[in-house]
Design an enzyme around this catalytic site. Structure first.
Site, mmCIF file in Angstrom:
data_model
loop_
_atom_site.group_PDB
_atom_site.id
_atom_site.type_symbol
_atom_site.label_atom_id
_atom_site.label_comp_id
_atom_site.label_asym_id
_atom_site.label_seq_id
_atom_site.Cartn_x
_atom_site.Cartn_y
_atom_site.Cartn_z
ATOM 1 N N CYS A 1 0.766 -1.306 0.673
ATOM 2 C CA CYS A 1 -0.136 -0.052 -0.376
ATOM 3 C C CYS A 1 1.003 1.106 -0.400
ATOM 4 O O CYS A 1 1.368 1.416 0.623
ATOM 5 C CB CYS A 1 -1.039 0.039 1.230
ATOM 6 N N CYS B 1 -0.532 4.295 2.129
ATOM 7 C CA CYS B 1 -0.093 4.424 3.823
ATOM 8 C C CYS B 1 -0.004 2.971 4.044
ATOM 9 O O CYS B 1 1.091 2.832 4.018
ATOM 10 C CB CYS B 1 -1.540 4.513 4.046
ATOM 11 N N SER B 2 -1.058 1.820 4.461
ATOM 12 C CA SER B 2 -0.429 0.813 4.944
ATOM 13 C C SER B 2 -1.403 -0.162 5.346
ATOM 14 O O SER B 2 -1.941 -1.000 6.198
ATOM 15 C CB SER B 2 0.128 0.882 6.637
ATOM 16 N N CYS B 3 -2.689 -0.338 4.596
ATOM 17 C CA CYS B 3 -3.240 -1.150 3.752
ATOM 18 C C CYS B 3 -3.360 -2.389 4.381
ATOM 19 O O CYS B 3 -2.286 -2.719 3.427
ATOM 20 C CB CYS B 3 -4.765 -0.461 2.939
#
Lengths: 209, 96
Positions: free
Chosen positions: A114, A117-119
């Site tokens: 991702c 962000c950090s999905c």
């Protein structure tokens, strides 16, 4: 010798306190949380319990899904069409999470990131590793995926396509790795033990024990 | 909501730079790729970020790009790809 040096490094000093000034969003979080508790929307113990539940998630459910896909071709077909529906069919409810499963084959290797962000499919894989959230991984794996994979010990031959999936919006991803040779006929529980978190992100592949 | 593009359509990502909660990565802006699948209709994050929940939903696509189309000096086989989720209002028919 090495262990002697290691022992000396343990000087029992406490870890450094994170006592710098609060960031804007840390202050905001504390303010909102305190107001909600004060208004009786929820209690402090509810917040603690929610954090405990989040921390307790593990990649075990993801490994169960992969092992099922390896041993049940009809399930695998359904998983690749609609990941969330297939998981629900074996009793793994993902809630609003929309899952896409991507399959490694003899000619394709998949890897998930991702960049924004950090999905991450936390319901299936637990909390993401720190490196998954780091700028280095997020910026480099889209730009030079083969070099990043090599740093994880994964050499992808040039005749295998590397397919990066950038989880930018509403979908979440799991890689269905290839079943290691020599594990044919294994029980799903035994197979699941080979499927690590990193296999399902796509930075490595399951190893034959 | 009818999807404007179909699987296999060649599309270009708008080369636009609005402020706000935009889910279109910079590295994809202006790039041309092929619709890989249609993911369904979702709230537009650029509106949701401001609490505007009554705005029209957007069709979300996965678009497949050749790595060489994104990075001219890509150091890998020409077949390597990146799939990116993109909302319909970021896509235009490709003219190339």
């Amino acid at each position: 010798m090495a262990s002697h040096v290691h022992d000396q490094a343990h000087d029992h000093r406490p870890p450094p306190d994170e006592d710098g000034p609060l960031s804007y969003y840390e202050t905001m979080e504390i303010a909102v949380r305190e107001i909600l508790i004060e208004k009786g929307v929820f209690g402090a113990d509810d917040v603690r319990a929610a954090i405990e539940a989040m921390d307790a998630r593990s990649p075990a459910k993801g490994a169960e899904v992969v092992a099922r896909a390896w041993t049940d071709p009809a399930f695998k077909d359904a998983l690749l069409v609609d990941g969330s529906a297939a998981c629900a069919s074996i009793g793994i409810e993902l809630g609003p999470l929309r899952l896409i499963a991507v399959e490694n084959t003899a000619t394709v290797h998949n890897v998930i990131v991702c960049t924004l962000c950090s999905c991450y499919p936390r319901n299936l894989l637990g909390l993401p590793p720190d490196w998954y959230k780091a700028k280095a991984y997020r910026s480099r794996v889209v730009r030079e995926p083969r070099a990043v994979l090599r740093e994880f010990g994964t050499e992808v031959p040039d005749d295998v396509t590397v397919r990066v999936h950038d989880s930018t919006a509403d979908m979440r991803y799991i890689v269905v790795p290839r079943q290691p040779a020599g594990t044919e006929g294994w029980e799903p529980e035994r197979l699941a033990a080979l499927v690590t978190r990193d296999c399902m992100i796509g930075v490595t592949v399951p190893k034959t024990p | 909501m009818a999807a404007r593009f179909a699987v296999g359509d060649r599309v270009a990502v708008r080369r636009a730079f609005p402020l706000g909660h935009v889910r279109t990565p910079y590295y994809a802006r202006g790039a041309v790729g092929d619709v890989e699948r249609i993911c369904g209709d979702f709230g537009n994050p650029e509106e949701l970020a401001f609490g505007r929940r009554d705005r029209p939903r957007q069709t979300l696509y996965r678009v497949r790009f050749a790595q060489t189309a994104l990075w001219p000096d890509y150091a890998g086989p020409a077949g390597d790809t990146i799939d990116i989720e993109l909302y319909e209002h970021w896509l235009e028919p490709a003219t190339e």
